[in-house]
Design an enzyme around this catalytic site. Sequence first.
Site, PDB file in Angstrom:
ATOM      1  N   ASP A   1     -47.053   3.160 -16.309  1.00  0.00           N
ATOM      2  CA  ASP A   1     -48.438   2.734 -16.146  1.00  0.00           C
ATOM      3  C   ASP A   1     -48.513   1.214 -16.045  1.00  0.00           C
ATOM      4  O   ASP A   1     -47.545   0.571 -15.616  1.00  0.00           O
ATOM      5  CB  ASP A   1     -49.270   3.257 -17.332  1.00  0.00           C
ATOM      6  CG  ASP A   1     -50.683   3.648 -16.927  1.00  0.00           C
ATOM      7  OD1 ASP A   1     -51.491   2.736 -16.688  1.00  0.00           O
ATOM      8  OD2 ASP A   1     -50.972   4.861 -16.867  1.00  0.00           O
TER       9      ASP A   1
ATOM     10  N   HIS B   1     -55.536   0.245 -18.897  1.00  0.00           N
ATOM     11  CA  HIS B   1     -55.369   1.623 -18.433  1.00  0.00           C
ATOM     12  C   HIS B   1     -54.214   2.314 -19.145  1.00  0.00           C
ATOM     13  O   HIS B   1     -54.359   3.421 -19.681  1.00  0.00           O
ATOM     14  CB  HIS B   1     -55.138   1.600 -16.924  1.00  0.00           C
ATOM     15  CG  HIS B   1     -55.049   2.931 -16.267  1.00  0.00           C
ATOM     16  ND1 HIS B   1     -53.881   3.667 -16.225  1.00  0.00           N
ATOM     17  CD2 HIS B   1     -55.974   3.661 -15.593  1.00  0.00           C
ATOM     18  CE1 HIS B   1     -54.101   4.795 -15.556  1.00  0.00           C
ATOM     19  NE2 HIS B   1     -55.355   4.817 -15.155  1.00  0.00           N
TER      20      HIS B   1
ATOM     21  N   ASN C   1     -59.010  11.024  -7.746  1.00  0.00           N
ATOM     22  CA  ASN C   1     -60.449  10.926  -7.975  1.00  0.00           C
ATOM     23  C   ASN C   1     -61.277  10.870  -6.691  1.00  0.00           C
ATOM     24  O   ASN C   1     -62.393  10.353  -6.694  1.00  0.00           O
ATOM     25  CB  ASN C   1     -60.760   9.659  -8.791  1.00  0.00           C
ATOM     26  CG  ASN C   1     -60.134   9.691 -10.158  1.00  0.00           C
ATOM     27  OD1 ASN C   1     -59.900  10.760 -10.714  1.00  0.00           O
ATOM     28  ND2 ASN C   1     -59.838   8.530 -10.703  1.00  0.00           N
TER      29      ASN C   1
ATOM     30  N   SER D   1     -56.838  10.282 -14.487  1.00  0.00           N
ATOM     31  CA  SER D   1     -55.897   9.524 -15.321  1.00  0.00           C
ATOM     32  C   SER D   1     -56.023   9.893 -16.787  1.00  0.00           C
ATOM     33  O   SER D   1     -55.046   9.819 -17.544  1.00  0.00           O
ATOM     34  CB  SER D   1     -56.139   8.018 -15.179  1.00  0.00           C
ATOM     35  OG  SER D   1     -55.484   7.487 -14.072  1.00  0.00           O
TER      36      SER D   1
END
Length: 449
Positions: free
Chosen positions: A165, A211, A304, A380
């Site tokens: 990530d 994130h 998304n 996510s």
Amino acid sequence: MTGRTATCLFVLALLGGTIPSGASASPDRVAGELLVRFSGPQGAERAGLLLNTLGEWSPGRAGGIGRLRLDPAIPADGVLEQLRDLEGVEIAQPNYRYRFTARPDDPLLDQQWAVDNRGQEIFPIPPATTVYGINNPGTPGADLGLEAAWDVLSDCRGVVVAVIDSGVDYTHADLAGAMWDGAPTFPNHGWDTADDDDDPLPDLAVPEDDHGTHVAAIVGAVGDNALGTSGVCQRAEIMALRAGSFAGGLTTLDVIEAIGFAVDHGASILNMSFGGEFPFDALFSQAIDTARAAGVLVITTAGNDGVDVDGPGTDGLATTRFYPCAFPQDNVVCIAASDQAHERALFSSFGATSVDAAAPGTNILSATYADGYEVKSGTSMAAPQASGIAALVWAHNPAYDYRDVRGALLASGTDAGAWAGLTVTGRVVHGDGAVRHLRPPTGLRFRLD
């Protein structure tokens, strides 16, 4: 024509052609960068001498992959076309840029409905923000069943979950006790492939780069410690692998190197909360194969865009797919986002062939910087819910392999009518169901007397 450009044209002629025109830059590729893997040392030696004249050639990266940073005057697509025809080249491709699949403008919340959905309403925090409002309040019981699962087990230590990530704030009070212990060689709990150093801390000055911290805490924020939230695993071993930033994304090469580190250092599960639409990414796929050979489970996101990922890409081309979700290897699990009523979040993509199941992905509260907490929505946030459950299953059944864990995760979910035909299983993953799922015995023989 400059001397260097003339040299480059001469070299391309040696390679077997000239540089076609018309190449264009793309935000989904690292500008001017190509990745090359050779089929043998002779091809690498011959081509390496030539590639050095085209730009900066760096051989010997992850898995024998070399990176060519082209002279800006040289169109990448033209070089790529020639390289693919060069004897000794196994794979030549762009260095793709993947994007995280969180929704960066999603609001802050103060409740973990995915743990215990009582039909509570989620309010915006701070008041200036908004929340994902559909099915809010939610449907009681439309959750992960974690409280019942924790009656069986809540400690996932022994199962290392690698979070590939934007980095993890391993100093966060709710994560400091949940990190993989890489000491003495890797005292900061992982590696940064983007900066090539041993500190996978995110850029704390960039809010969106939380994130990875948010994702990691969904998997394993320390539970039952009178502080903040609890991860799906109340005790965890999270390996932090920083492979890029929210703004810049993650490149094929950095992701491959992160996978290699995780496999080499004992990770059992890779959480990849990112994706991108591309033609087939062969080098990434080979890294997935390497993980599979090592018995590693890969959990990733459907994206998304709110589209059917089994159809043509948003560019209309049938050859464009959403990766890594679309990789066909059986160690890959692709997760969509459900809302507070087990229905599809409007932003969540889906696919009856490529997407395996759903998990809670709206209004998810988790850790951020400065020992704080925020709420984000996105696939996510759904993937690490599934990663945490997979870790619970594996910790409960250490003799399982990745196929057993995958089977328990997908076969035990909650049947949800809203997901029928939208995923392979039509289910939302369920923690209690997964840890209590039994693998059918095999190889038994019976004799009737």
